[in-house]
Enzyme design. Structure first.
Site, PDB file in Angstrom:
ATOM      1  N   GLY A   1      -3.353  -2.780   1.137  1.00  6.94           N
ATOM      2  CA  GLY A   1      -3.988  -2.969  -0.161  1.00  6.94           C
ATOM      3  C   GLY A   1      -3.214  -2.289  -1.261  1.00  6.94           C
ATOM      4  N   PRO A   2      -3.589  -2.513  -2.499  1.00  9.08           N
ATOM      5  CG  PRO A   2      -4.361  -3.701  -4.324  1.00  9.08           C
ATOM      6  CD  PRO A   2      -4.703  -3.382  -2.908  1.00  9.08           C
ATOM      7  N   PRO A   3      -2.249   0.312  -4.428  1.00  4.44           N
ATOM      8  CG  PRO A   3      -0.285   1.035  -5.438  1.00  4.44           C
ATOM      9  CD  PRO A   3      -1.088  -0.185  -5.197  1.00  4.44           C
TER      10      PRO A   3
ATOM     11  CB  VAL B   1      -7.851   0.275  -2.867  1.00  4.73           C
ATOM     12  CG1 VAL B   1      -7.364  -0.582  -4.007  1.00  4.73           C
ATOM     13  CG2 VAL B   1      -6.888   0.214  -1.689  1.00  4.73           C
ATOM     14  N   GLY B   2      -8.126   3.619  -1.774  1.00  4.99           N
ATOM     15  CA  GLY B   2      -8.796   4.476  -0.803  1.00  4.99           C
ATOM     16  C   GLY B   2      -8.353   4.292   0.628  1.00  4.99           C
ATOM     17  CE  LYS B   3      -2.846   1.630   0.850  1.00  6.33           C
ATOM     18  NZ  LYS B   3      -3.099   1.614  -0.602  1.00  6.33           N
ATOM     19  CB  THR B   4      -5.011   8.201   2.235  1.00 13.19           C
ATOM     20  OG1 THR B   4      -3.739   7.599   2.016  1.00 13.19           O
ATOM     21  CG2 THR B   4      -4.825   9.523   2.955  1.00 13.19           C
TER      22      THR B   4
ATOM     23  CB  SER C   1       0.396 -18.813  -6.010  1.00 17.90           C
ATOM     24  OG  SER C   1       0.698 -17.783  -6.925  1.00 17.90           O
TER      25      SER C   1
ATOM     26  CE  LYS D   1      -3.055 -15.529  -7.048  1.00 23.62           C
ATOM     27  NZ  LYS D   1      -2.414 -16.687  -6.400  1.00 23.62           N
TER      28      LYS D   1
END
Length: 814
Positions: free
Chosen positions: A398-400, A402-405, A721, A764
């Site tokens: 996911g983008p930076p 967003v809470g991955k860590t 796209s 989008k």
């Protein structure tokens, strides 16, 4: 000439002081001769002298000076002086130490000296003991092939009537010399020699001796030499002696400090050795090697080792018994045993498979992300049924921001496991993964073995951050080394180069994070289960700010709840103008800036409570970074496309125009990537082949040069796209018809007109909602993705799904 007090300047042809020992019988005779006045001021001194340049300090009258002459020219001059009946030479200080001998590089005052002793050596140098007699000033200086010669005028030391003032000044010099002797005994021998040869009642000789004794600058000493008046000379020498005294005191202080420090260290060392010996005699302490081995054996009792690991440790312990502690191999073996016995062999934390508890932990730490949380809970549920979750490798994409860590931390907390994180970003050395072989100096295990040591259990949650940013170099490819670690079939016997014994990583839960999957090698990607984090919409960001970011910022800035209130309209303005990215990192930074502003206001006593509304945002945060995205309507050839980047969703205004030209052609601008250029070529070819079908002039492209542009031109763009958007822009430009108002579209176009699926539907649609579009065209294959979106994203939108470009055309042009 140099002496022991200043040997910093060297010259290829130089004169330096040699050793002079008054205890030597020959040297003692010379000193006695000088004392008895064999050479005195009343001797007839030659009016012409060979001149020897001195470096870096001058000679003084009344001083026996050992000298060494080197260099062919200086040796020849010295020998010539020795061979003369008078054995005399003029000693003059050079102005510049590094400059060669010349008329211009000599001072005009010097000292005449008589050679008292000669010593020839095997290194083409000559050693002389010179008795310096009187000052002279140079009347005329000449230079010949034989060297420098000067006609001189002598300034003889005259006997002065020692009046009380001179006597007082002389006593001041003597007192200072005595202080120097007390501080630095090295001066005492020189003073003794002087007293043996000179009377203390001669102020002139006393000042010359005192000046020669110091380590003053050569030019300053030359100034004293040139001072004929004894009273003035005494003043200058006293200043010089005071400086020398201060330097000696400082040197003595430094020496004492060093001696005290060394003595304290030695004392501590001896005491420790004695204490060690006493403890050893009393049986309270064993030898270092014995205690080390017992420490390893004690650790082994609490470990469940594999057969190979146990055998390796036993052999290494026996090897350690035979090695002397002073041997370099001893430390290598000891470090190896430290690593082998500190690892958590067979140590496991008890997993907690309580689904409700896991749900509470995830909801407590994260807002939204329902699909991600459901996937993690499903993962835990499977582990509950199986009894373990070994062999699982998750990849959060996911983008930076967003809470991955933080999701990885929540997974560890939900399972009651130890969490350890390390970053793979920028890693270019394969040894970082698999360690260095023990043959290398400073070798150590790789990052995974280090992580297991830090975690302390054999089943931690290991987070591999930024796995998409692993590099490669001549030192190897870390991504290839990761294949063994992340393969459930192989990692049960992972062999680190340093340990060289298999270690079981199969019970580890690996959680990798990435911003994109394109840069991850396919074999590595195949080993991981992908969980996508699409990012947060505006409503979710508002709730995250209210629940998490604002309370956290208040606490971190020492503010109390209620002191700072940020209204909802202000938060919306912050998100729209400063933090449009998919994550909440920039939003958090802006909230922190507001808190810092509030802290400043409170600290200056201006107010005790602040409420931030929409109108206050720009004053605190500055001019908005993002402006309202403008949609061009009723303009033929301009169509709004939808894009997806690592920072979230965005819109693109694709423009097309044509110029009448005999040379037909097509060009694209806007920093388009290779894939996007190919999409534009496909759109151009498709439109050219179907002009008549869409009611356009079939010969249009034969008579026009077409230009396609994608603003902003400074931003690189790529991806497939935009195909349908480019085709629509071309048709709009050719037919002169604008597309319907508030329309956005996305989809990959083929040469046959098929509309293929795209990614980033959620991002989008978020971009669509942000700029106020009401009609959207999506590929038919993305219908399922749209239907899975939350209701608040789908409402108030007219969405059309296209499987063929004809469907797009019908919607776009009404």
């Amino acid at each position: 000439m140099t002496d022991d007090r200043d040997k910093t300047n060297e010259d290829p042809e130089k004169i330096i002081e040699a050793d002079f020992n008054p205890e030597d019988p020959d040297d003692a005779d010379i000193a006695e001769d000088a004392k008895e006045g064999l050479v005195v001021a009343t001797d007839v001194l030659p009016s012409t002298l060979p001149i020897i340049p001195l470096r870096p300090r001058p000679a003084f009258p009344g001083i026996l000076t050992p000298m060494v002459f080197t260099g062919e020219k200086h040796v020849a001059l010295a020998k010539r002086a020795v061979d003369t009946p008078s054995k005399m030479m003029g000693l003059v200080l050079a102005k510049e130490v590094d400059e060669p001998d010349s008329l211009e590089n000599l001072h005009r005052f010097g000292v005449v000296g008589r050679v008292m002793k000669v010593l020839h050596t095997d290194d083409d140098s000559i050693h002389l003991l010179v008795n310096c007699l009187e000052r002279f000033s140079i009347r005329e200086l000449t230079e010949s092939e034989e060297g420098l010669f000067a006609r001189v005028d002598y300034h003889y030391a005259t006997e002065l009537s020692v009046n009380p003032e001179l006597k007082a000044y002389s006593m001041a010099i003597i007192t200072t010399l005595k202080e120097l002797v007390q501080i630095n005994p090295l001066y005492s021998e020189e003073i003794k020699m002087f007293l043996n040869r000179q009377s203390m009642d001669d102020p002139g000789r006393l000042t010359d001796f005192a000046a020669n004794l110091t380590s003053g600058d050569g030019q300053l000493l030359q100034e004293i030499l040139e001072t004929i008046d004894v009273r003035n000379r005494i003043d200058k020498v006293l200043v010089l002696l005071k400086k020398e005294l201060e330097v000696s005191r400082l040197q003595t202080k430094i020496s004492k400090q060093i001696e005290q420090k060394v003595s304290a260290q030695q004392r501590e060392f001896f005491l420790r050795e004695q204490l060690k010996a006493i403890k050893k005699e009393l049986g309270l302490e064993k030898e270092g090697k014995v205690s080390e081995i017992e420490k390893y054996q004690k650790r082994l009792k609490n470990l469940t080792l594999s057969e190979e690991a146990q055998k390796t440790i036993d052999e290494e312990i026996e090897k350690l018994r035979l090695i002397e502690p002073s041997s370099p191999e001893y430390n290598v073996s000891r470090n190896y045993l430290d690593w082998l016995t500190i690892l958590p062999w067979g140590k496991f934390s008890k997993d907690n498979y309580n689904i409700e508890r896991a749900r509470r932990v995830l909801d407590r730490d994260h807002y939204g992300l329902k699909d991600v949380k459901d996937r993690i809970l499903e993962f835990i549920a499977v582990g509950m049924l199986k009894g373990d979750i070994s062999g699982s490798i998750l990849c959060l994409v996911g983008p930076p921001g967003v809470g991955k860590t933080s999701i990885g931390k929540s997974i560890a907390a939900a399972l009651n496991r130890t969490f350890y994180r390390f970053s793979l970003g920028g890693m270019r050395d394969e040894a970082e993964i698999k360690g260095h072989r023990r043959t290398y100096i400073g070798a150590m295990p790789g990052r995974f073995i280090q992580a297991m040591k830090s975690a302390g259990t054999a089943n931690p949650v290991l987070m591999l951050d930024e796995i998409d940013k692993v590099g490669a170099s001549f030192q190897g490819d870390p991504a290839s080394a990761l294949l063994e670690v992340l393969d459930p079939e192989q990692n049960s016997s992972f062999r680190d180069h340093y340990l060289d014994v298999p270690f079981d990583l199969s019970n580890v839960l690996f959680v990798a994070t990435a911003n994109q999957l394109d840069t991850i090698p396919a074999p590595l990607l195949d080993r991981m289960e992908i969980i996508r984090l699409a990012g947060y919409i505006l409503e979710e960001k508002l709730e995250i700010a209210r629940r998490y970011l604002i309370p956290k910022a208040l606490e971190n800035h020492g503010l109390k709840k209620g002191q700072v209130t940020i209204r909802k309209d202000a938060l919306r303005a912050i998100i729209d103008g400063y933090a449009r990215e998919a994550g909440v990192r920039n939003l958090e930074n802006r909230i922190k800036k507001i808190m810092r502003h509030a802290a400043m206001e409170f600290s200056q006593g201006r107010t005790d409570k602040i409420t931030v509304s929409k109108k206050d945002v720009a004053a605190i945060l500055g001019k908005p970074i993002f402006t309202e995205e403008e949609v061009f309507e009723d303009v033929p050839g301009v169509v709004t496309g939808l894009a997806w980047t690592s920072m979230g969703g965005a819109t693109l205004q694709i423009e097309a125009t044509a110029m009448p030209s005999r040379n037909k052609g097509f060009k694209q601008t806007g920093q388009l990537g290779k894939v996007m250029v190919e999409s534009s070529d496909i759109a151009y070819s498709y439109v050219m082949a179907h002009l008549e079908e869409y009611g356009a002039d079939p010969e249009f492209f034969d008579k026009h040069f077409v230009h396609l542009h994608v603003p902003a031109g400074a931003t690189p763009k790529d991806g497939p796209s935009a195909g349908v958007t480019m085709a629509t822009a071309l048709l709009s430009m050719i037919t002169g018809k604008p597309v319907i108002k508030k329309l956005g579209m996305t989809g990959e176009l083929t040469l046959t007109g098929k509309v293929l699926p795209i990614g980033g539907v959620k991002e989008k649609i978020i971009a669509v909602k942000r700029i106020g579009l009401t009609t959207v065209i999506l590929p038919e294959a993305n219908r399922k993705d749209f239907e899975e979106l939350p209701d608040h994203l789908r409402e108030n939108l007219s969405v059309h799904f296209a499987g063929d470009y004809r469907d797009v055309y019908q919607v776009a042009f009404g």
